[in-house]
Write an enzyme that holds these catalytic residues in place. Structure first.
Site, PDB file in Angstrom:
ATOM      1  N   GLU A   1       0.827  -1.260  -0.012  1.00 58.92           N
ATOM      2  CA  GLU A   1      -0.006  -0.142   0.167  1.00 58.92           C
ATOM      3  C   GLU A   1       0.809   1.255  -0.022  1.00 58.92           C
ATOM      4  OE1 GLU A   1      -2.982  -0.289   3.173  1.00 58.92           O
ATOM      5  OE2 GLU A   1      -3.756  -2.022   2.320  1.00 58.92           O
ATOM      6  N   GLU A  45      -4.171  -9.089   0.383  1.00 59.10           N
ATOM      7  CA  GLU A  45      -4.827  -8.544   1.666  1.00 59.10           C
ATOM      8  C   GLU A  45      -6.583  -8.405   1.555  1.00 59.10           C
ATOM      9  OE1 GLU A  45      -2.398  -6.031   3.733  1.00 59.10           O
ATOM     10  OE2 GLU A  45      -4.127  -4.882   4.713  1.00 59.10           O
TER      11      GLU A  45
END
Length: 844
Positions: A478, A553
């Site tokens: 991220e 994720e």
């Protein structure tokens, strides 16, 4: 910053700075170092390893390798070791020149360290600190470490040790598996290393600075005033340290790389082995490399001997060999067969000068853009979890056995993959995954194309590339602001190229929470999806149909064990599968979405275990996350059984909530059942409940509203028209006793092995009282100690380092560690007004 794990030989060969990381050191020190590079020695080291310049004796050749844990009998001081004004903070490079004078008194043999605490490694000092109500510490578990708390963010470790005179002539180093973070290492008053990363391993060549035939003083200063992540990270020397002694000519650290190809037609495998041999002597040396492949029964199944190769002075050489193995036993999730590669470095003349052993597995892994992951040619749906590395009772300083315990708990749930979020893991975790059969997505901590980021990535790949469990590398998580940009793509390309040079056998991915199809996506081999299930995934698939993908994720469902209504004041979340943050989803939603898209490979649930910090959706007094499928102790939440039902083939039938609802008689209680059976019928005190028989929807659950009455709630699970499993919830009576159970009762007398001891508050019939909160006191007699306690309560402010803990919804635990003496140990548990319990352990 240069690779702090580089040896003197590497620095001389490449012209790079030494292990001190001199890129950030004042100009005077840096120019001194650069001058010494031109003369063939580093600033802090002597000219020769193999020849004592004070004598006329020839270089010494010493055979044999010793690698011993260097964990015992350290001294520790929290805070400033001498004068706070001189013990600089915040890791300021411009003040690095003060380090010599700072370390001198602490390193002196006459320094009085008697007031320093004696301890063994691994050690995390942050878990020992009290909780602090400071909003700035929310992500870090409300423990006082970081810039605002300099007095509790610096720690000093000191160890005295002797080196025999007979070791003169050997190459001697220290290997640090992990220190959080920014540590400076001094030996006998001289700086020998600095390492920034709190996760990447590093080693230190200490050969020149030792007192042979005398005592030595090692000092390590650890500065945790800066965080690397946004979660609990701990502080200290929280992984093992090793003392390594070798002959001057030896296999390099992480210098053996074995990878296999399998011929599907003949079922034969070819093991390609690359061995880097180092020469720490002052002259050219010749040697050969002898290889043996040994199976689990100790049989040598193949061997090879290289031709004689020349190893240059203070240099190294790579030796490439290939061994054909007929009908190998493949490494798989259900049968994780391991081989051992025995590597012998043999001097010309026949003397063995070094020997190493490398565990490896023979398997093939491929990402198919349509079918997902193929292990040994067979489709494997990734049923994974992301995990941080802290655990109840010990913080980030996990004993080796605790890593295996956590993998065993995940395997019991049906998980087959583990993402090391968001950093290089402990080596022992990968060892456990190799042995037990768990795939690993191995992730680096630092994204970037700068020397420090590439150094950390290089160390990760070189260390872990022989593990059969590792099936892919993750470059980032991220990276908002970079993941969708051209600049980010260029940096990711440098990282990918670095990985491919070290390991051409595994793909790379990056965990992206947006910008799919741009930036990182144009570089990585496998697209990583974080969240955003459904349409965004399908849009990517339409644009890039030949790009493999995986759910790096998913979920982020939040729940608290044993809680069935949200409680903002106490910081608890209902255990029903319905609570999640805006970016996330329920367990049922993500799993259904990925099952419908086999090209997406499956995914990694955030998270397998609760962890300190990130107390979403709450803040103080809540101090740990609710994302786990299990709590911080490894006690199962109800969603554990949802995944077990979906991820295993054995019948599963789990009915909840508990059935102790005094004061709510006649009121409706929501009852759920997680199962992989076709139909479930529910009974209360022998009578069918309204809507009692229900067909279970695919990937879903059965549910009822049941008017509460104390007694027995019983579920019957049907398959093929017959009952194959029943499950009961009984109303527990008054608290009567403590009950104990250990995850294992036979421990190794090595000073490290542990058992996780679960304590339950039970009634007179032995049923867990699901609302009990009694404080349980643990004690041990015999060769073992309690090293930590926990209860999984995300709002508990009790210390993990006491020998007592309150039960949370009927449960708490103690971690008991064996001593080095053999014998019987008795663990006792007591609570006021209740009958106690004891458990016998065998230490041998």
């Amino acid at each position: 910053m240069p690779d702090s794990s580089m040896s003197r030989r590497d620095a001389l060969r490449t012209g790079a700075a030494s292990v001190l990381g001199l890129a950030g050191v004042p100009a005077a020190l840096r120019s001194l170092h650069e001058a010494t590079l031109r003369t063939g020695a580093t600033a802090l080291e002597q000219p020769s390893l193999a020849h004592d310049p004070t004598t006329d004796q020839p270089p010494i050749t010493i055979a044999g390798r010793e690698r011993a844990r260097f964990d015992t009998d350290w001294r520790f001081h929290l805070g400033h070791a001498t004068d706070p004004a001189r013990d600089f903070g915040y890791g300021a490079d411009e003040q690095f020149a003060k380090a010599d004078e700072l370390f001198a008194p602490v390193s002196h043999s006459d320094f009085d360290a008697s007031a320093w605490r004696r301890l063994d490694l691994p050690h995390d000092w942050v878990v020992e600190l009290p909780f602090v109500d400071d909003h700035g510490l929310t992500s870090y578990g409300f423990k006082p470490a970081g810039r605002a708390y300099p007095d509790t963010s610096i720690g000093w470790y000191r160890k005295s040790f002797a080196i025999p005179a007979a070791d003169l002539g050997r190459s001697i180093s220290l290997e640090f598996d992990g220190v959080f973070r920014d540590c400076i290492v001094a030996l006998n008053g001289h700086l020998v290393a600095r390492n920034l990363s709190g996760y990447a391993p590093f080693d230190v060549d200490i050969t020149p600075g030792l007192n042979y035939g005398g005592d030595n003083v090692l000092v390590v200063r650890v500065d945790a005033t800066e965080h690397e992540g946004w979660f609990y990270e701990g502080a200290g020397i929280y992984r093992h340290v090793w003392l390594v002694k070798t002959a001057p000519v030896h296999a390099a650290r992480w210098g053996t790389f074995v990878h296999c190809t399998v011929d599907g037609g003949t079922r034969a495998a070819v093991a390609s082995v690359s061995t880097t041999v180092d020469n720490d002597t002052a002259s050219l040396t010749r040697c050969s490399v002898d290889l043996q492949v040994v199976d689990k029964d100790g049989r040598v199944v193949q061997r090879a001997r290289s031709a004689s190769v020349a190893i240059p002075t203070a240099g190294s050489a790579d030796v490439e060999q290939h061994l054909r193995i007929e009908s190998p036993a493949l490494w798989s999730l259900d049968a994780p067969h391991l081989y051992t590669l025995v590597t012998r470095v043999v001097a010309d003349g026949g003397a063995e000068v070094d020997r190493t052993e490398t565990a490896f597995g023979i398997r093939t892994v491929r990402f198919d853009p349509d079918r997902g992951v193929l292990l040994n040619g067979e489709h494997v749906e990734i049923r994974g979890t992301c995990n941080h590395q802290d655990h109840a009772g010990v913080g980030s300083a996990l004993p080796d056995r605790l890593h295996a315990y956590r993998i065993e708990r995940l395997k019991a749930m049906g998980a087959n993959a583990y993402r090391t979020s968001h950093n290089p893991p402990a080596p022992e975790l990968l060892d456990a995954c190799d042995r037990l059969g768990m795939l690993v997505l191995d992730e680096t901590r630092m994204f970037g194309a700068d020397p420090e980021a590439l150094s950390q990535l290089t160390r990760l790949v070189r260390r872990d590339r022989n593990h059969p469990c590792v099936f892919a590398w993750s470059l980032a998580n991220e990276e908002d602001g970079e993941q969708g940009t051209g600049r980010g793509a260029r940096m990711a390309a440098v990282m990918r190229r670095t990985v491919r040079q070290l390991d051409p056998t595994r793909p790379v991915t990056a965990a992206m929470n947006g910008d799919w199809g741009t930036g990182f996506s144009t570089v990585v081999d496998v697209q990583g999806f974080n969240y955003h299930i459904g349409r965004p995934m399908d849009d990517f698939r339409r644009r890039f149909p030949r790009q493999p993908a995986i759910g790096t994720e998913v979920a982020s469902t939040v729940s608290t064990r044993g809680i069935y209504a949200n409680d903002v004041a106490r910081g608890y979340v209902s255990a029903y599968d319905r609570n999640f943050p805006p970016w996330a989803s329920t367990a049922e939603a993500w799993w259904s979405a990925y099952l419908a898209r086999p090209w997406a490979s499956g995914g990694f649930v955030w998270t397998g275990f609760d962890y300190r910090g990130e107390p979403t959706p709450y803040t103080w007094p809540c101090i740990s996350s609710h994302f786990g499928i299990m709590d911080t102790c490894g006690f199962a939440k109800d969603n554990f059984y949802y995944y077990q039902a979906q991820w295993t083939t054995e019948p599963v039938l789990h009915v909840f909530p508990h059935w102790n609802w005094a004061g709510r008689e006649g009121q409706p209680i929501e009852v759920w059942c997680h199962t992989n059976l076709e139909r479930v019928e529910l009974f209360l005190n022998g009578s069918p409940v309204s809507g009692g028989a229900q067909h279970v929807p695919p990937n879903g659950h059965a549910a009822w509203q049941v008017a509460y009455a104390p007694g027995v709630l019983e579920a019957h699970g049907y398959r093929g028209g017959r009952v194959v499993l029943t499950a009961r919830r009984e109303t527990a009576g008054a608290k009567a006793a403590v009950a104990l159970a250990g995850d294992r009762v036979r421990l190794t007398a090595d000073g490290m092995d542990v058992s996780v001891i679960a304590a339950r508050i039970v009634d007179a019939q032995g049923r867990t009282v699901p609302t009990a909160s009694d404080r349980v006191r643990f004690a041990v007699s015999g060769p073992a100690i309690v090293i930590g306690v926990g209860n999984g309560d995300p709002s508990s402010h009790e210390s993990d380092k006491e020998t007592a803990r309150s039960a949370f919804n009927g449960l708490c635990c103690a971690i008991v560690q064996a001593a080095t003496e053999r014998g019987a140990a008795t663990v006792t548990a007591a609570a006021e007004g209740l009958a106690g319990a004891d458990l016998q352990l065998v230490i041998g």
